[in-house]
Design an enzyme around this catalytic site. Structure first.
Site, PDB file in Angstrom:
ATOM      1  CB  ALA A  67      -5.034 -22.270  39.815  1.00 27.37           C
ATOM      2  N   GLY A 112      -0.226 -24.393  39.227  1.00 30.01           N
ATOM      3  CA  GLY A 112       0.137 -23.612  40.377  1.00 30.01           C
ATOM      4  C   GLY A 112       0.696 -24.407  41.441  1.00 30.01           C
TER       5      GLY A 112
END
Ligand code: CO8
Length: 261
Positions: A67, A112
């Site tokens: 992320a 992520g």
């Protein structure tokens, strides 16, 4: 297809390749990229001409390095929960797309990024890939499904070692523990991935779709219910032209010509 700011989408025959394209940030997933991935996979699901998807990252260095930490650090508890749910729903959508989605991991596959790859049907990696869930190094935990999918893929002990230490592993070790299925030379990654996808495309399309559906649904079911669902779909497949063609082709010693009917 729509055009996207943070994604490249290329179609070649029945295969769409989605490339996360934020090379300067090692393809980190910001909120805009999550939104674009949802729209893009929605389009790909609706497009009957697309029968398989390959996901990769732009440039030679990263699949997705996680992320976007620049955005992540601004979160409040409520906004963090919201964005975690947005990512989780996106990755569950990809997991249940109804078409095989293969992650071609071409470098850093962290946080992520590994959560995205874990939601794919299976993963293959370039020799230089590094995979891990380093969130605890940032004082947080995986929030896009990593604590749930990684244990299902590699077992709770191996997953917890990766999650709790935050250390990453190389492609060969990832292959050894079953996190990736194959390791290829970086220059060959996309061609070799395509070879595997082409094998799937040559098989009975309805059978492929049903195998995916019952395999994933069965993960959430007691064994007996999963077996029952399997037998129902097996029965349904015996009504298809493809089943008659597949078996006739075997007996006539020729390649099957499936129609997806
Ligand atoms: N977010 C934002 N920018 C990043 C990220 C990232 N995850 N990773 C790399 N970048 C940027 C760097 O800041 C740098 O930008 P700049 O040139 O402007 O300084 C550029 O990409 C290149 O990176 P490096 O210079 O660091 O490259 P190195 O080769 O030296 O290092 C690494 C590569 C090891 C991959 C290093 O960049 C790194 O450690 N990145 C962070 C990896 C990480 O911690 N990922 C996990 C993020 S957290 C997460 O994914 C949580 C998911 C669940 C969220 C739930 C929502 C609430």
């Amino acid at each position: 297809m729509a055009t996207y700011e943070n994604l490249l989408v290329a179609k070649d025959g029945a295969v769409a390749t989605v490339t996360v394209n934020r090379e300067k940030a090692l393809n980190a997933l910001n909120a805009a990229t999550l939104r674009e991935l949802r729209a893009c996979f929605g389009e790909l699901q609706a497009d009957d001409a697309v029968r398989a998807v390959i996901v990769t990252g732009a440039g030679p260095k990263a699949f997705v390095a996680g992320a976007d930490i620049r955005e992540l650090k601004e979160n409040t508890p409520l906004s963090a929960k919201h964005i975690a749910r947005v990512g989780q729903e996106l990755f569950s959508f990809i997991e249940r797309l109804g078409k095989p989605v293969v992650a071609a991991i071409n470098g850093f596959c962290l946080g992520g990024g590994l959560e995205l790859a874990s939601a794919c049907t299976f993963r293959v990696a370039a020799k230089n890939a590094q995979l891990g869930l380093p969130e605890v190094k940032l004082g947080v935990i995986p929030g896009y499904g990593g604590t749930q999918r990684l244990p299902r893929l590699v077992g709770i002990g191996r997953a917890m070692e990766l999650i709790l230490t935050g250390e990453s592993i190389g492609a060969d070790e990832a292959c050894r523990i079953g996190l990736v299925n194959h390791v290829f030379e970086p220059a060959e990654l996309m061609a070799k991935t395509r070879e595997i996808v082409d094998k799937i495309l040559a098989r009975g399309p309805v059978a492929v779709r049903f195998a995916l559906e019952v395999g994933y649904r069965g993960m959430d079911m007691p064994l007996d219910e999963g077996l029952n669902a399997e037998s129902n779909l097996f029965g349904l497949l015996c009504t298809t032209e493809d089943m008659r063609e597949g078996m006739a082709a075997f007996l006539e010693k020729r390649p099957a010509q499936f129609k997806g009917k």
